[in-house]
Design a protein around this motif. Structure first.
Motif, PDB file in Angstrom:
ATOM      1  N   GLU A   1       0.825  -1.213   0.000  1.00 42.05           N
ATOM      2  CA  GLU A   1       0.000   0.000   0.000  1.00 42.05           C
ATOM      3  C   GLU A   1       0.860   1.263   0.000  1.00 42.05           C
ATOM      4  OE1 GLU A   1      -3.285   0.705  -0.295  1.00 42.05           O
ATOM      5  OE2 GLU A   1      -3.553  -1.408  -0.758  1.00 42.05           O
ATOM      6  N   VAL A   2       1.903   1.274   0.830  1.00 37.62           N
ATOM      7  CA  VAL A   2       2.768   2.459   0.927  1.00 37.62           C
ATOM      8  C   VAL A   2       3.450   2.744  -0.404  1.00 37.62           C
ATOM      9  CG1 VAL A   2       4.896   3.355   1.977  1.00 37.62           C
ATOM     10  CG2 VAL A   2       3.162   2.288   3.418  1.00 37.62           C
ATOM     11  N   LEU A   3       4.009   1.717  -1.025  1.00 36.09           N
ATOM     12  CA  LEU A   3       4.846   1.893  -2.215  1.00 36.09           C
ATOM     13  C   LEU A   3       4.117   1.702  -3.543  1.00 36.09           C
ATOM     14  CD1 LEU A   3       7.976  -0.037  -0.904  1.00 36.09           C
ATOM     15  CD2 LEU A   3       7.642   2.453  -0.970  1.00 36.09           C
ATOM     16  N   GLY A   4       2.858   1.263  -3.504  1.00 34.81           N
ATOM     17  CA  GLY A   4       2.164   0.953  -4.748  1.00 34.81           C
ATOM     18  C   GLY A   4       2.698  -0.321  -5.377  1.00 34.81           C
ATOM     19  N   TYR A   5       3.229  -1.229  -4.562  1.00 36.93           N
ATOM     20  CA  TYR A   5       3.788  -2.489  -5.025  1.00 36.93           C
ATOM     21  C   TYR A   5       2.707  -3.563  -5.027  1.00 36.93           C
ATOM     22  CZ  TYR A   5       8.744  -1.097  -4.785  1.00 36.93           C
ATOM     23  OH  TYR A   5       9.973  -0.522  -5.000  1.00 36.93           O
ATOM     24  N   VAL A   6       3.040  -4.700  -5.610  1.00 35.90           N
ATOM     25  CA  VAL A   6       2.171  -5.866  -5.640  1.00 35.90           C
ATOM     26  C   VAL A   6       2.973  -7.081  -5.186  1.00 35.90           C
ATOM     27  CG1 VAL A   6       0.703  -4.959  -7.489  1.00 35.90           C
ATOM     28  CG2 VAL A   6       2.690  -6.374  -8.066  1.00 35.90           C
ATOM     29  N   GLU A   7       2.257  -8.111  -4.784  1.00 32.50           N
ATOM     30  CA  GLU A   7       2.921  -9.360  -4.440  1.00 32.50           C
ATOM     31  C   GLU A   7       3.412 -10.015  -5.724  1.00 32.50           C
ATOM     32  OE1 GLU A   7       1.660 -13.644  -2.685  1.00 32.50           O
ATOM     33  OE2 GLU A   7       0.978 -11.903  -1.509  1.00 32.50           O
ATOM     34  N   LEU A   8       4.691 -10.356  -5.754  1.00 33.72           N
ATOM     35  CA  LEU A   8       5.290 -10.970  -6.936  1.00 33.72           C
ATOM     36  C   LEU A   8       5.460 -12.471  -6.776  1.00 33.72           C
ATOM     37  CD1 LEU A   8       8.112  -8.352  -7.587  1.00 33.72           C
ATOM     38  CD2 LEU A   8       5.912  -8.530  -8.772  1.00 33.72           C
ATOM     39  N   ASP A   9       5.725 -12.916  -5.544  1.00 34.19           N
ATOM     40  CA  ASP A   9       5.999 -14.329  -5.318  1.00 34.19           C
ATOM     41  C   ASP A   9       5.772 -14.639  -3.850  1.00 34.19           C
ATOM     42  OD1 ASP A   9       6.799 -16.932  -5.997  1.00 34.19           O
ATOM     43  OD2 ASP A   9       8.901 -16.515  -5.542  1.00 34.19           O
ATOM     44  N   ARG A  10       5.429 -15.893  -3.598  1.00 36.17           N
ATOM     45  CA  ARG A  10       5.245 -16.372  -2.233  1.00 36.17           C
ATOM     46  C   ARG A  10       5.922 -17.736  -2.147  1.00 36.17           C
ATOM     47  NH1 ARG A  10       1.200 -15.369   1.974  1.00 36.17           N
ATOM     48  NH2 ARG A  10       0.590 -13.572   0.723  1.00 36.17           N
ATOM     49  N   GLU A  11       6.843 -17.878  -1.199  1.00 34.84           N
ATOM     50  CA  GLU A  11       7.595 -19.123  -1.047  1.00 34.84           C
ATOM     51  C   GLU A  11       6.937 -20.025  -0.005  1.00 34.84           C
ATOM     52  OE1 GLU A  11      10.315 -20.076  -2.794  1.00 34.84           O
ATOM     53  OE2 GLU A  11      10.208 -18.228  -3.962  1.00 34.84           O
ATOM     54  N   ALA A  12       7.269 -21.314  -0.042  1.00 39.11           N
ATOM     55  CA  ALA A  12       6.722 -22.286   0.905  1.00 39.11           C
ATOM     56  C   ALA A  12       7.094 -21.959   2.347  1.00 39.11           C
ATOM     57  CB  ALA A  12       7.204 -23.692   0.538  1.00 39.11           C
ATOM     58  N   ASP A  13       8.234 -21.275   2.551  1.00 38.17           N
ATOM     59  CA  ASP A  13       8.658 -20.923   3.908  1.00 38.17           C
ATOM     60  C   ASP A  13       7.911 -19.718   4.470  1.00 38.17           C
ATOM     61  OD1 ASP A  13       9.765 -18.730   2.604  1.00 38.17           O
ATOM     62  OD2 ASP A  13      11.826 -19.161   3.201  1.00 38.17           O
ATOM     63  N   GLY A  14       6.978 -19.157   3.694  1.00 37.24           N
ATOM     64  CA  GLY A  14       6.184 -18.020   4.169  1.00 37.24           C
ATOM     65  C   GLY A  14       6.707 -16.669   3.732  1.00 37.24           C
ATOM     66  N   SER A  15       7.861 -16.610   3.088  1.00 36.14           N
ATOM     67  CA  SER A  15       8.382 -15.320   2.647  1.00 36.14           C
ATOM     68  C   SER A  15       7.601 -14.833   1.427  1.00 36.14           C
ATOM     69  CB  SER A  15       9.881 -15.382   2.362  1.00 36.14           C
ATOM     70  OG  SER A  15      10.159 -16.291   1.336  1.00 36.14           O
ATOM     71  N   ILE A  16       7.465 -13.515   1.343  1.00 44.64           N
ATOM     72  CA  ILE A  16       6.680 -12.881   0.288  1.00 44.64           C
ATOM     73  C   ILE A  16       7.567 -11.851  -0.402  1.00 44.64           C
ATOM     74  CG2 ILE A  16       4.632 -11.480  -0.206  1.00 44.64           C
ATOM     75  CD1 ILE A  16       3.518 -12.560   2.522  1.00 44.64           C
ATOM     76  N   GLN A  17       7.623 -11.916  -1.723  1.00 47.87           N
ATOM     77  CA  GLN A  17       8.387 -10.934  -2.495  1.00 47.87           C
ATOM     78  C   GLN A  17       7.409  -9.929  -3.090  1.00 47.87           C
ATOM     79  OE1 GLN A  17      10.492 -12.369  -5.993  1.00 47.87           O
ATOM     80  NE2 GLN A  17      12.147 -10.934  -5.556  1.00 47.87           N
ATOM     81  N   ILE A  18       7.690  -8.642  -2.866  1.00 50.52           N
ATOM     82  CA  ILE A  18       6.848  -7.581  -3.413  1.00 50.52           C
ATOM     83  C   ILE A  18       7.708  -6.664  -4.265  1.00 50.52           C
ATOM     84  CG2 ILE A  18       5.215  -7.701  -1.475  1.00 50.52           C
ATOM     85  CD1 ILE A  18       6.478  -5.084  -0.398  1.00 50.52           C
ATOM     86  N   GLY A  19       7.059  -5.965  -5.191  1.00 55.46           N
ATOM     87  CA  GLY A  19       7.785  -5.038  -6.045  1.00 55.46           C
ATOM     88  C   GLY A  19       6.816  -4.287  -6.930  1.00 55.46           C
ATOM     89  N   PRO A  20       7.338  -3.426  -7.790  1.00 52.94           N
ATOM     90  CA  PRO A  20       6.484  -2.693  -8.712  1.00 52.94           C
ATOM     91  C   PRO A  20       5.730  -3.665  -9.623  1.00 52.94           C
ATOM     92  CG  PRO A  20       8.717  -1.797  -8.721  1.00 52.94           C
ATOM     93  CD  PRO A  20       8.759  -3.079  -7.951  1.00 52.94           C
ATOM     94  N   PRO A  21       4.506  -3.312 -10.026  1.00 51.73           N
ATOM     95  CA  PRO A  21       3.788  -4.193 -10.947  1.00 51.73           C
ATOM     96  C   PRO A  21       4.645  -4.503 -12.176  1.00 51.73           C
ATOM     97  CG  PRO A  21       2.358  -2.431 -10.173  1.00 51.73           C
ATOM     98  CD  PRO A  21       3.747  -2.110  -9.688  1.00 51.73           C
ATOM     99  N   GLY A  22       4.709  -5.765 -12.537  1.00 53.26           N
ATOM    100  CA  GLY A  22       5.480  -6.192 -13.696  1.00 53.26           C
ATOM    101  C   GLY A  22       6.944  -6.462 -13.415  1.00 53.26           C
ATOM    102  N   ALA A  23       7.409  -6.158 -12.195  1.00 51.54           N
ATOM    103  CA  ALA A  23       8.817  -6.391 -11.859  1.00 51.54           C
ATOM    104  C   ALA A  23       9.071  -7.887 -11.699  1.00 51.54           C
ATOM    105  CB  ALA A  23       9.182  -5.660 -10.565  1.00 51.54           C
ATOM    106  N   GLU A  24      10.344  -8.236 -11.758  1.00 50.26           N
ATOM    107  CA  GLU A  24      10.734  -9.621 -11.531  1.00 50.26           C
ATOM    108  C   GLU A  24      12.035  -9.644 -10.756  1.00 50.26           C
ATOM    109  OE1 GLU A  24      12.988 -10.680 -15.618  1.00 50.26           O
ATOM    110  OE2 GLU A  24      10.806 -10.633 -15.700  1.00 50.26           O
TER     111      GLU A  24
END
Length: 127
Positions: free
Chosen positions: A24-47
């Motif tokens: 919400e703060v950065l205008g990012y989106v969830e990019l990936d979610r790992e089995a260990d519970g970690s979540i990767q966020i970034g700009p829309p379309g980022a990788e």
């Protein structure tokens, strides 16, 4: 040859809550979610490994004393500093005291898990 920052990693007691806050703060989106519970966020379309660093929020956090050695500095892109401050506070940020004098041109805040960050005065162009 040089290195480049590709990810910024934050440990969190509640990765879902912290990822939602920073999205919400950065205008990012969830990019990936790992089995260990970690979540990767970034700009829309980022990788991962792309031009802009992503943020990885991982489960687990040991208590830490005092001020963090690293923090985010933020600048608003579409409003003035006071309007952005009001938005951040409404999202769950809280004022933080890290020894500032009160004369600074920036605001020191903390996210829902107490990680400090600064809201600077300048308005910058969105990426």
């Amino acid at each position: 040859m040089a290195c480049r920052i590709t990810e910024i990693v934050i440990d969190a007691q509640d990765p879902n809550r912290l990822a939602a806050f920073w999205c919400e703060v950065l205008g990012y989106v969830e990019l990936d979610r790992e089995a260990d519970g970690s979540i990767q966020i970034g700009p829309p379309g980022a990788e991962a490994g792309g031009a802009l660093p992503t943020v990885v929020i991982g489960a687990g956090r040991d208590p830490r004393p005092g001020k963090l050695p690293v923090h985010f500095d933020l600048n608003a892109t579409d409003r003035d500093q006071e309007a952005e401050l009001a938005r951040l506070l409404a999202l769950g940020a809280v004022p933080a005291d890290v020894g500032q004098s009160g004369e600074e041109s920036w605001h020191v805040l903390a996210d829902p898990e107490g990680n400090e960050f600064c809201l600077l005065r300048a308005r910058v162009k969105p990426v």
